[in-house]
Scaffold this active site. Structure first.
Site, PDB file in Angstrom:
ATOM      1  N   HIS A 156       4.381  -1.913 -21.887  1.00 35.76           N
ATOM      2  CA  HIS A 156       4.598  -3.087 -22.108  1.00 35.76           C
ATOM      3  C   HIS A 156       5.886  -3.387 -22.635  1.00 35.76           C
ATOM      4  CE1 HIS A 156       0.362  -4.754 -21.215  1.00 35.76           C
ATOM      5  NE2 HIS A 156       1.238  -5.270 -20.176  1.00 35.76           N
ATOM      6  N   GLU A 200       3.761   2.836   5.734  1.00 37.48           N
ATOM      7  CA  GLU A 200       3.896   3.625   4.821  1.00 37.48           C
ATOM      8  C   GLU A 200       3.324   5.054   4.868  1.00 37.48           C
ATOM      9  OE1 GLU A 200       3.190   1.409   0.703  1.00 37.48           O
ATOM     10  OE2 GLU A 200       1.380   1.015   1.904  1.00 37.48           O
ATOM     11  N   ASP A 214       5.853   5.381  -0.404  1.00 45.33           N
ATOM     12  CA  ASP A 214       4.663   5.971   0.238  1.00 45.33           C
ATOM     13  C   ASP A 214       5.212   6.721   1.482  1.00 45.33           C
ATOM     14  OD1 ASP A 214       2.378   5.936  -1.571  1.00 45.33           O
ATOM     15  OD2 ASP A 214       2.313   3.820  -1.083  1.00 45.33           O
ATOM     16  N   CYS A 224      10.899  -2.583   1.837  1.00 45.85           N
ATOM     17  CA  CYS A 224      10.613  -2.931   0.424  1.00 45.85           C
ATOM     18  C   CYS A 224      10.346  -1.906  -0.763  1.00 45.85           C
ATOM     19  CB  CYS A 224       9.364  -3.909   0.537  1.00 45.85           C
ATOM     20  SG  CYS A 224       7.822  -3.135   1.063  1.00 45.85           S
TER      21      CYS A 224
HETATM   22  C1  PEP Z   1       6.190   1.640  -1.204  1.00 45.49           C
HETATM   23  O1  PEP Z   1       5.167   2.475  -0.607  1.00 45.49           O
HETATM   24  O2  PEP Z   1       7.348   1.869  -0.873  1.00 45.49           O
HETATM   25  C2  PEP Z   1       5.596   0.316  -1.584  1.00 45.49           C
HETATM   26  C3  PEP Z   1       6.677  -0.556  -1.769  1.00 45.49           C
HETATM   27  O3  PEP Z   1       4.429   0.044  -2.074  1.00 45.49           O
HETATM   28  P1  PEP Z   1       4.073   0.669  -3.588  1.00 45.49           P
HETATM   29  O4  PEP Z   1       5.251   1.279  -4.322  1.00 45.49           O
HETATM   30  O5  PEP Z   1       3.625  -0.389  -4.482  1.00 45.49           O
HETATM   31  O6  PEP Z   1       3.316   1.744  -3.287  1.00 45.49           O
HETATM   32 MG    MG Z   2       3.091   1.877  -1.207  1.00 48.79          MG
END
Ligand code: PEP
Ligand code: MG
Length: 567
Positions: free
Chosen positions: A190, A432, A456, A503
């Site tokens: 945190h 992913e 991922d 993302c």
């Molecule tokens: C990803 O896998 O790129 C993603 C955005 O999801 P997370 O990092 O939350 O697994």
């Molecule tokens: Mg992911």
């Protein structure tokens, strides 16, 4: 004193600060055996716990009044830790049977609890050990009169400590807390999360040697590089001051560019949106000119809770995030637990291969009692905001179909109940898993949009655990194999008129922006602080050159070659 002139740790929060060290030991009260009777010790302990509870409650209330809901939640959780009967019971046993004084006993009881949390070996729970130490340190200071960080910080300083708790950071005067360096700490503690939110430069995980630093020694801390310079020579200081001036100048220039459109030099618009999981982050995203939220990780909204929030509470949370960016698209990912993501509210069974096991949408589909209320809350929030629903860890078209069937069920239920809902909700898929990229054509026929989770996608493409530091050489989002999957995904999506976002962390890397545009990506979603850098990279890019760059990257043999190309 550590022999190295430069200590290296984890880059917790960016920024360069220069100042004297203030060595702070938040749990300094241990002391010797009791000079008080067990009855007196228990009475003093109970009084101190009650006083600290009142103080934390006041802090929580103040933060809520200031609409800092995320920070307030942390202190709500602290009150639960403080009120945990097992903490008091352990301390009582140490007082009555071990002959300890009140301050020593609560310190030892807290350390036992912290050690148990660390021993579980889970990153999230290890980070909570700092929270236990934080509340226990406050109780100890009440008992001994020892000074807290706020009282110790009489002048501006770089704070050096084994660990710091959120209460230390929130109560310290901001103008005197230049930055902090921790021996312990992790990137999900945190104190780290708060440092980023409050803009306090920090380096953590520097190791126990840090605590040998003499009080007042000159320090220069570089939060982005994860380095701490001890008594730096004049030329190093000049270099760091120069770097800080550059950063300040760049930030000022980028602040001035917040209102500029995210378009390439030849006029191609790229949707620049933010990864934001709390109203506070959504607010920061707006300040940096985000056109919406590209990834709201709902599991982060539920992190501090002992139980999963019900439909009404979720509705309030999603509505609160959307309210920070009125009218803008808010892409909300359904619960993505499993793999390395754990929630106290949703303990997972042991699995030999958790990343390949029960995670993401797989859990949602097999536990509709979790996914259905979430879909209902999202549909209801979508009545008054542009909420887009995104599914994590999709491997097959069948999974998408089953999720859509559940969404249809939620829509029918809401219609029957006469509750307002989104008129035409969008249902998108995260890419992913390599299977999803390879089968993007079929998915694009049925999904409304794609968002590529490069974090991922990289780990599954290269068969490389994203959290395993022994093999992090192999974990390369720029590997041509990953880039090829990104291009395939974009081509398939565009044939069906769907747009594609990135993302994962790669979306926030300005060095990769032109490459991603060249591969065909339509939207980039990144942490609020990366928005200005990515905006500048979009505006510097040019369509034909980006396509050529992407072609050349795909012809590379390795991630190293791609990196050379980009630099
Ligand atoms: C990803 O896998 O790129 C993603 C955005 O999801 P997370 O990092 O939350 O697994
Ligand atoms: Mg992911």
């Amino acid at each position: 004193m550590p022999t190295a002139q430069i200590m290296r740790g984890l880059a917790a929060a960016p920024g360069i600060v220069i100042g004297p060290a203030l060595v702070f030991n938040p749990v300094s009260a241990a002391g010797a055996a009791a000079a008080e009777s067990p009855e007196d010790a228990m009475a003093r302990l109970d009084a101190a716990i009650a006083e600290v509870d009142i103080a934390i409650a006041a802090l929580e209330e103040q933060l809520r009044a200031e609409e800092q809901a995320e920070e307030a939640e942390i202190f709500g959780a602290h009150r639960m830790l403080l009120g945990d009967p097992s903490l008091r019971e352990r301390a009582a046993a140490l007082i009555v049977e071990g002959g300890m004084g009140a301050a020593q006993a609560i310190g030892a009881a807290g350390e036992e609890q912290a050690a148990e949390l660390i021993a579980i070996g889970d990153e999230y729970l290890s980070a909570r050990a700092a929270d236990v130490r934080d509340v226990v340190g406050q109780v100890q200071r009440r008992l001994t009169g020892a000074k807290g960080l706020a009282e110790r910080l009489e002048a501006p300083a770089v704070v050096v400590a084994r660990d710091l708790g959120p209460s230390d950071l929130i109560s310290a005067p901001r103008e005197r807390l230049l930055g902090f360096a921790l021996a312990a700490g992790g990137l999900t503690a945190h104190s780290t999360i708060l440092a980023r939110a409050l803009g306090i430069p920090a380096v953590v995980g520097l190791g126990e040697d840090l605590l040998d630093l003499p009080e007042g020694v000159a320090l220069a801390l570089d939060g982005a590089a994860g380095s701490l310079h001890i008594d730096p020579p004049a030329e190093a200081l000049a270099r760091l001051r120069g770097a800080r001036a550059d950063i300040d100048a760049r930030m000022d220039a980028m602040r001035a560019d917040v209102g500029l459109p995210a378009v390439t030099r030849d006029g191609r618009a790229v949707a620049l949106v933010a990864n934001a999981s709390t109203p506070a982050e959504a607010l920061a995203a707006r300040a940096w000119g985000a056109a919406g939220v590209g990834l709201l990780r709902t599991e982060l909204l539920f992190l501090e809770r002992p139980d999963l929030p019900g439909e009404e509470e979720q509705l309030a949370l999603y509505t609160a995030v959307a309210a920070e960016l009125p009218g803008a698209p808010i892409t909300v990912r359904t619960l993505d637990v499993g793999g390395d993501k754990h929630l106290p509210a949703f303990p997972l069974p042991h699995e030999d291969n958790p990343f390949l096991g029960w995670r993401g949408l797989r859990i949602g589909l097999s536990q509709p009692e979790i996914l259905l209320p979430q879909l209902r809350a999202l549909l209801r929030a979508g009545a008054a905001a542009d909420i887009r629903i995104m599914l994590p860890m999709v491997s097959t078209v069948d999974e998408l179909r089953r999720a859509r069937a559940l969404l249809d069920r939620a829509r029918e239920q809401l219609a029957e109940e006469g509750l307002e809902q989104a008129a035409s909700p969008q249902l998108g898929v995260m890419i992913e898993v390599p299977a999803a990229a390879l089968n993007a054509e079929a998915l694009a026929r049925e999904a409304d949009f794609f968002s590529i989770g490069t974090n991922d996608l990289t780990q599954y493409t290269l068969a490389c655990d994203r959290g395993n530091s022994r093999i992090n050489e192999l974990y390369q989002p720029l590997d041509p194999a990953v880039l090829r999957l990104i291009r395939m995904t974009c081509e398939a999506a565009h044939r069906h008129g769907r747009h594609v976002a990135v993302c994962g962390e790669l979306g926030g890397d300005p060095a990769a922006t032109a490459l991603l545009i060249g591969l065909g990506v339509d939207e980039l979603s990144c942490g609020p602080n990366s928005l200005p850098l990515v905006r500048a990279a979009i505006r510097a890019a040019e369509g034909a050159a980006a396509t050529e760059l992407a072609d050349r990257a795909l012809a590379c043999a390795s991630a190293a070659e791609v990196r050379d190309l980009l630099s």
